[in-house]
Design a protein around this motif. Structure first.
Motif, PDB file in Angstrom:
ATOM      1  N   LYS A  42      42.431  33.903  54.989  1.00 59.02           N
ATOM      2  CA  LYS A  42      43.215  35.087  55.309  1.00 59.02           C
ATOM      3  C   LYS A  42      42.310  36.309  55.324  1.00 59.02           C
ATOM      4  O   LYS A  42      41.440  36.459  54.473  1.00 59.02           O
ATOM      5  N   MET A  43      42.529  37.166  56.324  1.00 62.02           N
ATOM      6  CA  MET A  43      41.770  38.408  56.424  1.00 62.02           C
ATOM      7  C   MET A  43      42.695  39.596  56.195  1.00 62.02           C
ATOM      8  O   MET A  43      43.810  39.605  56.710  1.00 62.02           O
ATOM      9  N   TYR A  44      42.215  40.542  55.449  1.00 65.47           N
ATOM     10  CA  TYR A  44      42.990  41.755  55.193  1.00 65.47           C
ATOM     11  C   TYR A  44      42.089  42.958  55.449  1.00 65.47           C
ATOM     12  O   TYR A  44      40.885  42.902  55.211  1.00 65.47           O
ATOM     13  N   HIS A  45      42.716  44.024  55.869  1.00 65.28           N
ATOM     14  CA  HIS A  45      42.005  45.284  56.001  1.00 65.28           C
ATOM     15  C   HIS A  45      42.253  46.051  54.706  1.00 65.28           C
ATOM     16  O   HIS A  45      43.413  46.282  54.354  1.00 65.28           O
ATOM     17  N   ALA A  46      41.188  46.396  53.998  1.00 59.04           N
ATOM     18  CA  ALA A  46      41.361  47.017  52.683  1.00 59.04           C
ATOM     19  C   ALA A  46      40.700  48.391  52.643  1.00 59.04           C
ATOM     20  O   ALA A  46      39.829  48.702  53.471  1.00 59.04           O
ATOM     21  N   HIS A  47      41.108  49.180  51.677  1.00 54.28           N
ATOM     22  CA  HIS A  47      40.581  50.545  51.550  1.00 54.28           C
ATOM     23  C   HIS A  47      40.116  50.788  50.123  1.00 54.28           C
ATOM     24  O   HIS A  47      40.843  50.506  49.178  1.00 54.28           O
ATOM     25  N   ALA A  48      38.924  51.322  50.006  1.00 47.58           N
ATOM     26  CA  ALA A  48      38.395  51.679  48.676  1.00 47.58           C
ATOM     27  C   ALA A  48      38.176  53.184  48.637  1.00 47.58           C
ATOM     28  O   ALA A  48      37.893  53.803  49.667  1.00 47.58           O
ATOM     29  N   ALA A  49      38.285  53.746  47.464  1.00 50.24           N
ATOM     30  CA  ALA A  49      37.907  55.145  47.301  1.00 50.24           C
ATOM     31  C   ALA A  49      36.398  55.256  47.489  1.00 50.24           C
ATOM     32  O   ALA A  49      35.661  54.289  47.239  1.00 50.24           O
ATOM     33  N   PHE A  50      35.915  56.414  47.924  1.00 46.08           N
ATOM     34  CA  PHE A  50      34.490  56.630  48.052  1.00 46.08           C
ATOM     35  C   PHE A  50      33.827  56.369  46.706  1.00 46.08           C
ATOM     36  O   PHE A  50      34.208  56.969  45.697  1.00 46.08           O
ATOM     37  N   ARG A  51      32.858  55.467  46.681  1.00 47.14           N
ATOM     38  CA  ARG A  51      32.181  55.005  45.467  1.00 47.14           C
ATOM     39  C   ARG A  51      33.146  54.385  44.466  1.00 47.14           C
ATOM     40  O   ARG A  51      32.859  54.280  43.269  1.00 47.14           O
ATOM     41  N   GLY A  52      34.296  53.975  44.963  1.00 40.71           N
ATOM     42  CA  GLY A  52      35.295  53.338  44.103  1.00 40.71           C
ATOM     43  C   GLY A  52      35.061  51.841  44.007  1.00 40.71           C
ATOM     44  O   GLY A  52      34.480  51.222  44.901  1.00 40.71           O
ATOM     45  N   VAL A  53      35.516  51.255  42.928  1.00 41.52           N
ATOM     46  CA  VAL A  53      35.264  49.833  42.706  1.00 41.52           C
ATOM     47  C   VAL A  53      36.311  48.957  43.399  1.00 41.52           C
ATOM     48  O   VAL A  53      37.396  49.417  43.762  1.00 41.52           O
ATOM     49  N   LEU A  54      35.948  47.686  43.555  1.00 43.12           N
ATOM     50  CA  LEU A  54      36.798  46.731  44.258  1.00 43.12           C
ATOM     51  C   LEU A  54      38.178  46.609  43.627  1.00 43.12           C
ATOM     52  O   LEU A  54      39.172  46.432  44.323  1.00 43.12           O
ATOM     53  N   PHE A  55      38.234  46.679  42.315  1.00 43.61           N
ATOM     54  CA  PHE A  55      39.520  46.540  41.617  1.00 43.61           C
ATOM     55  C   PHE A  55      40.559  47.520  42.167  1.00 43.61           C
ATOM     56  O   PHE A  55      41.723  47.171  42.366  1.00 43.61           O
ATOM     57  N   GLY A  56      40.118  48.742  42.425  1.00 42.55           N
ATOM     58  CA  GLY A  56      41.030  49.754  42.971  1.00 42.55           C
ATOM     59  C   GLY A  56      41.518  49.371  44.359  1.00 42.55           C
ATOM     60  O   GLY A  56      42.695  49.509  44.681  1.00 42.55           O
ATOM     61  N   ALA A  57      40.582  48.875  45.178  1.00 43.43           N
ATOM     62  CA  ALA A  57      40.936  48.487  46.545  1.00 43.43           C
ATOM     63  C   ALA A  57      41.897  47.301  46.547  1.00 43.43           C
ATOM     64  O   ALA A  57      42.837  47.251  47.341  1.00 43.43           O
ATOM     65  N   PHE A  70      47.234  39.641  43.383  1.00 40.70           N
ATOM     66  CA  PHE A  70      46.214  39.087  42.481  1.00 40.70           C
ATOM     67  C   PHE A  70      46.574  39.435  41.040  1.00 40.70           C
ATOM     68  O   PHE A  70      47.361  40.356  40.801  1.00 40.70           O
ATOM     69  N   THR A  71      46.023  38.671  40.120  1.00 42.59           N
ATOM     70  CA  THR A  71      46.139  39.017  38.706  1.00 42.59           C
ATOM     71  C   THR A  71      44.749  38.964  38.097  1.00 42.59           C
ATOM     72  O   THR A  71      43.866  38.246  38.583  1.00 42.59           O
ATOM     73  N   SER A  72      44.556  39.742  37.042  1.00 45.84           N
ATOM     74  CA  SER A  72      43.259  39.739  36.379  1.00 45.84           C
ATOM     75  C   SER A  72      43.480  39.924  34.886  1.00 45.84           C
ATOM     76  O   SER A  72      44.541  40.355  34.458  1.00 45.84           O
ATOM     77  N   SER A  73      42.461  39.568  34.147  1.00 49.26           N
ATOM     78  CA  SER A  73      42.526  39.801  32.712  1.00 49.26           C
ATOM     79  C   SER A  73      41.364  40.703  32.324  1.00 49.26           C
ATOM     80  O   SER A  73      40.365  40.801  33.050  1.00 49.26           O
ATOM     81  N   GLU A  74      41.510  41.353  31.216  1.00 49.00           N
ATOM     82  CA  GLU A  74      40.524  42.325  30.763  1.00 49.00           C
ATOM     83  C   GLU A  74      39.475  41.631  29.900  1.00 49.00           C
ATOM     84  O   GLU A  74      39.818  40.891  28.989  1.00 49.00           O
ATOM     85  N   HIS A  75      38.218  41.829  30.235  1.00 52.97           N
ATOM     86  CA  HIS A  75      37.145  41.245  29.429  1.00 52.97           C
ATOM     87  C   HIS A  75      36.294  42.392  28.900  1.00 52.97           C
ATOM     88  O   HIS A  75      35.872  43.251  29.674  1.00 52.97           O
ATOM     89  N   ILE A  76      36.033  42.398  27.604  1.00 52.96           N
ATOM     90  CA  ILE A  76      35.378  43.587  27.037  1.00 52.96           C
ATOM     91  C   ILE A  76      33.955  43.796  27.552  1.00 52.96           C
ATOM     92  O   ILE A  76      33.486  44.917  27.612  1.00 52.96           O
ATOM     93  N   ASP A  77      33.266  42.728  27.938  1.00 58.18           N
ATOM     94  CA  ASP A  77      31.901  42.915  28.415  1.00 58.18           C
ATOM     95  C   ASP A  77      31.793  42.996  29.937  1.00 58.18           C
ATOM     96  O   ASP A  77      30.925  43.683  30.457  1.00 58.18           O
ATOM     97  N   TYR A  78      32.656  42.271  30.625  1.00 62.79           N
ATOM     98  CA  TYR A  78      32.482  42.152  32.074  1.00 62.79           C
ATOM     99  C   TYR A  78      33.560  42.869  32.878  1.00 62.79           C
ATOM    100  O   TYR A  78      33.547  42.844  34.103  1.00 62.79           O
ATOM    101  N   GLY A  79      34.516  43.497  32.215  1.00 55.21           N
ATOM    102  CA  GLY A  79      35.571  44.196  32.943  1.00 55.21           C
ATOM    103  C   GLY A  79      36.661  43.236  33.369  1.00 55.21           C
ATOM    104  O   GLY A  79      36.865  42.200  32.743  1.00 55.21           O
ATOM    105  N   ALA A  80      37.322  43.578  34.464  1.00 55.54           N
ATOM    106  CA  ALA A  80      38.437  42.756  34.930  1.00 55.54           C
ATOM    107  C   ALA A  80      37.927  41.419  35.464  1.00 55.54           C
ATOM    108  O   ALA A  80      36.969  41.370  36.227  1.00 55.54           O
ATOM    109  N   TYR A  81      38.571  40.353  35.036  1.00 54.62           N
ATOM    110  CA  TYR A  81      38.230  39.017  35.511  1.00 54.62           C
ATOM    111  C   TYR A  81      39.366  38.538  36.415  1.00 54.62           C
ATOM    112  O   TYR A  81      40.539  38.564  36.025  1.00 54.62           O
ATOM    113  N   LEU A  82      39.016  38.132  37.633  1.00 54.01           N
ATOM    114  CA  LEU A  82      40.009  37.716  38.611  1.00 54.01           C
ATOM    115  C   LEU A  82      40.598  36.364  38.223  1.00 54.01           C
ATOM    116  O   LEU A  82      39.897  35.358  38.197  1.00 54.01           O
ATOM    117  N   GLU A  83      41.865  36.354  37.898  1.00 52.13           N
ATOM    118  CA  GLU A  83      42.509  35.105  37.466  1.00 52.13           C
ATOM    119  C   GLU A  83      43.217  34.374  38.593  1.00 52.13           C
ATOM    120  O   GLU A  83      43.184  33.156  38.657  1.00 52.13           O
TER     121      GLU A  83
END
Ligand SMILES: *[C@@H]1O[C@H](CO)[C@@H](O)[C@H](O)[C@H]1NC(C)=O
Ligand SMILES: *[C@@H]1O[C@H](CO)[C@@H](O)[C@H](O)[C@H]1NC(C)=O
Length: 133
Positions: A42-57, A70-83
Motif C-alpha cells: 500500500k502506498m500513502y501520501h504522507a506529510h511531515a513537519a519541517f524537520r519533524g519526525v516520522l512519528f508525527g507524520a 498504527f500502534t506503538s509503545s514507548e521505549h525509554i531508550d529508543y523512543g516509540a516502537y512500532l507495534e
C-alpha cells in the motif's frame, strides 16, 4: 540523543497544533509492505513537519486516512516502537516486526533509528516492512 529529545519536545508542540502551521510541511510517500499472502503493498501520501519526525507524520496520516492505522509503545531508550500497522502486529513469539526502510538513490537502506527519531525528507519513500528476525 540530545537532538532526539529536542525533536521529541518539538513534536509534542507540533502535535498540539501550533508549530505545524508555522513550520510548514513536506510531503513524502509511505509504502506499507505487510508481506502477507494475497496482500498488495500500500502506498500513502504522507506529510511531515519541517524537520519533524516520522512519528508525527504517521500520526497525522492515521488521523486523516481511515485506510491507515498504527500502534506503538514507548521505549525509554529508543523512543516509540512500532507495534502494529493496519492491524498487523509484530510478534515476539513469531519473531516478526515492522522494520523501517528508506528508498534512496543507492537502493533501499535500513534506518538506524526508530519512528520517533527518523526525520523524513521531502519526496522520499519511507517503507514499513513486515519482516522476521
Ligand atoms: C486498522 O486497519 C486494519 C486494516 O485496514 C483494520 O482491519 C482495522 O480495523 C484498523 N484498526 C483500527 C483501530 O482502525
Ligand atoms: C522486507 O521483508 C521481507 C519479508 O521478510 C524480506 O524478504 C525483504 O527482504 C524485506 N525487504 C528489504 C528491502 O529488506
Amino acid at each position: 540523543m540530545v537532538s532526539c529529545a529536542l525533536l521529541w519536545s518539538l513534536l509534542v508542540i507540533s502535535l498540539s497544533g501550533t508549530l505545524a502551521q508555522n513550520a510548514g510541511q513536506l510531503s513524502f510517500d509511505l509504502e506499507v509492505r505487510d508481506n502477507q499472502p494475497n496482500s498488495n503493498l500500500k502506498m500513502y501520501h504522507a506529510h511531515a513537519a519541517f524537520r519533524g519526525v516520522l512519528f508525527g507524520a504517521l500520526t497525522r496520516l492515521a488521523n486523516s486516512n481511515p485506510d491507515f492505522n498504527f500502534t506503538s509503545s514507548e521505549h525509554i531508550d529508543y523512543g516509540a516502537y512500532l507495534e502494529s500497522v493496519n492491524g498487523l502486529f509484530g510478534s515476539f513469539q513469531d519473531h516478526t516486526y515492522w522494520e523501517l526502510l528508506v528508498q534512496t538513490a543507492n537502493g533501499i537502506i535500513r534506518s538506524s533509528v526508530g519512528i520517533s527519531c527518523y526525520i523524513p525528507q521531502a519526496n522520499e519513500v519511507v517503507i514499513l516492512n513486515f519482516t522476521t528476525w
